[in-house]
Write a protein that holds these residues in place. Structure first.
Motif, mmCIF file in Angstrom:
data_model
loop_
_atom_site.group_PDB
_atom_site.id
_atom_site.type_symbol
_atom_site.label_atom_id
_atom_site.label_comp_id
_atom_site.label_asym_id
_atom_site.label_seq_id
_atom_site.Cartn_x
_atom_site.Cartn_y
_atom_site.Cartn_z
ATOM 1 N N GLU A 37 13.920 18.999 61.860
ATOM 2 C CA GLU A 37 12.608 19.152 61.217
ATOM 3 C C GLU A 37 12.488 20.507 60.519
ATOM 4 O OE1 GLU A 37 10.902 16.663 60.804
ATOM 5 O OE2 GLU A 37 11.662 15.298 62.319
ATOM 6 N N HIS A 55 2.471 15.505 50.835
ATOM 7 C CA HIS A 55 2.350 14.595 51.982
ATOM 8 C C HIS A 55 3.606 14.652 52.859
ATOM 9 C CE1 HIS A 55 1.591 10.949 54.291
ATOM 10 N NE2 HIS A 55 2.733 10.444 53.868
ATOM 11 N N SER A 112 3.898 18.121 54.580
ATOM 12 C CA SER A 112 2.923 18.298 55.662
ATOM 13 C C SER A 112 3.344 17.554 56.923
ATOM 14 C CB SER A 112 1.532 17.828 55.209
ATOM 15 O OG SER A 112 1.068 18.605 54.132
ATOM 16 N N GLN A 113 3.862 16.347 56.770
ATOM 17 C CA GLN A 113 4.310 15.599 57.935
ATOM 18 C C GLN A 113 5.511 16.268 58.591
ATOM 19 O OE1 GLN A 113 4.798 11.471 56.586
ATOM 20 N NE2 GLN A 113 2.848 10.973 57.563
ATOM 21 N N GLU A 114 6.448 16.774 57.788
ATOM 22 C CA GLU A 114 7.613 17.447 58.361
ATOM 23 C C GLU A 114 7.192 18.717 59.101
ATOM 24 O OE1 GLU A 114 10.172 15.905 58.548
ATOM 25 O OE2 GLU A 114 10.574 14.715 56.763
ATOM 26 N N SER A 157 4.382 19.200 60.590
ATOM 27 C CA SER A 157 3.757 18.747 61.832
ATOM 28 C C SER A 157 4.828 18.348 62.854
ATOM 29 C CB SER A 157 2.832 17.566 61.549
ATOM 30 O OG SER A 157 2.304 17.040 62.751
ATOM 31 N N HIS A 158 5.881 17.662 62.396
ATOM 32 C CA HIS A 158 6.977 17.282 63.292
ATOM 33 C C HIS A 158 7.638 18.529 63.873
ATOM 34 C CE1 HIS A 158 7.584 13.412 60.646
ATOM 35 N NE2 HIS A 158 6.427 13.431 61.285
ATOM 36 N N ARG A 183 6.657 7.294 66.363
ATOM 37 C CA ARG A 183 5.754 7.672 65.261
ATOM 38 C C ARG A 183 6.481 8.541 64.246
ATOM 39 N NH1 ARG A 183 3.320 12.239 64.325
ATOM 40 N NH2 ARG A 183 3.599 13.016 66.462
ATOM 41 N N ILE A 184 7.201 9.536 64.730
ATOM 42 C CA ILE A 184 7.916 10.432 63.823
ATOM 43 C C ILE A 184 9.003 9.679 63.069
ATOM 44 C CG2 ILE A 184 9.458 12.427 63.740
ATOM 45 C CD1 ILE A 184 7.782 13.682 65.957
ATOM 46 N N GLU A 241 7.409 7.740 60.261
ATOM 47 C CA GLU A 241 7.000 8.613 59.160
ATOM 48 C C GLU A 241 8.209 9.052 58.343
ATOM 49 O OE1 GLU A 241 2.947 10.372 61.279
ATOM 50 O OE2 GLU A 241 4.724 11.652 61.125
ATOM 51 N N HIS A 278 9.099 8.248 54.282
ATOM 52 C CA HIS A 278 9.586 9.170 53.253
ATOM 53 C C HIS A 278 10.768 8.555 52.502
ATOM 54 C CE1 HIS A 278 8.024 12.740 55.919
ATOM 55 N NE2 HIS A 278 7.060 11.932 55.499
#
Length: 253
Positions: A84, A111, A114-116, A118-119, A209-210, A213, A217
């Motif tokens: 990550e 987007h 931001s998700q990465e 958060s991971h 979940r990860i 996501e 991507h």
């Protein structure tokens, strides 16, 4: 100017973003929290208490994790954090040239970034909580991810998206493998009549979940022309091989 503005904004974001821009912050924080946990949980005359994952897996019969299971979790979470970190750095260096040339991609890049981030924050917390050291390859992976992001960003939209597709293909497979192993443990425990702790179920849920996501991507990258990159096959093969090698090394170092 766009790159300067991007990094200026990033420096004012919350701690996880600072950590991926300056990985030493994440390493230092994990080590400090690791030291505080081990210091408070052990004395010269006592053995360290088991981690919360250990207790969660042995809630009913108090049967601790085997050494093999503990080693698997240590390796898995260490590799996840390193992966990550790399993802956030790739997007950091890809974003300025890509969004400057293709403004319509700004929401997608933001987007995914931001998700990465958060991971990365999630796995930072897990490593500190369960007293797992980060990989010693942190500086190498930071440099490699930065170069990969910068290089594919300069090559253009298609190359940047091909990079995302290749990375997420390997990362998705990696998370799938971890989920399968953990679900296998859960099934065996249930068959033996042992209670599965809530923290373990939460870990499986978080990994699922990860993973989903990350695969999202991949789909977005393909939709934005990943397979139009030239040379697509070479890029895909080299980047995926690099990811496999980085995973293998981070599990051991």
């Amino acid at each position: 100017m766009a790159a300067r503005s991007f990094f200026s904004q990033a420096l004012h974001r919350p701690t996880p973003i600072l950590e991926f821009l300056f990985p030493i912050f994440a390493v230092h924080r994990s080590r400090v929290r690791y030291a505080s946990i081990t210091t408070s949980s052990a004395s010269p005359n006592t053995e360290p208490s088991p981690s919360s994952l250990d207790r969660s897996f042995s809630a009913k019969r108090r049967k601790p994790l085997s050494e093999k299971q503990r080693d698997f979790l240590d390796c898995a979470l260490r590799v996840n954090q390193a992966g990550e970190l790399a993802a956030t750095l790739i997007y950091t260096h890809q974003t300025p040239p890509i969004t400057r040339a293709h403004p319509h991609l700004r929401p997608i890049m933001h987007h995914m970034y931001s998700q990465e981030a958060s991971h990365f924050s999630t796995f930072n917390e897990m490593l500190a909580k369960h007293r797992i050291r980060p990989t010693a390859m942190y500086p190498v992976w930071s440099a490699a991810a930065s170069i990969l992001g910068w290089g594919t960003g300069l090559m253009g939209r298609e190359a940047a998206m091909a990079c995302t597709e290749a990375v997420e293909t390997e990362i998705g497979r990696h998370y799938n493998g971890q989920v399968r192993v953990l679900l296998g443990w859960v099934k065996e425990m249930e068959e033996r009549g042992e209670e599965v702790g809530e923290e373990v179920r939460e870990l499986v849920s978080t990994l699922k979940r990860i993973r989903d996501e990350e695969l999202e991507h991949l789909d977005e990258a393909v939709g934005e022309g990943a397979r139009e990159a030239k040379p697509y096959e070479l890029l895909n093969r080299v980047i995926r091989s690099g990811c496999k090698g980085a995973i293998w090394i981070s599990e051991r170092v």
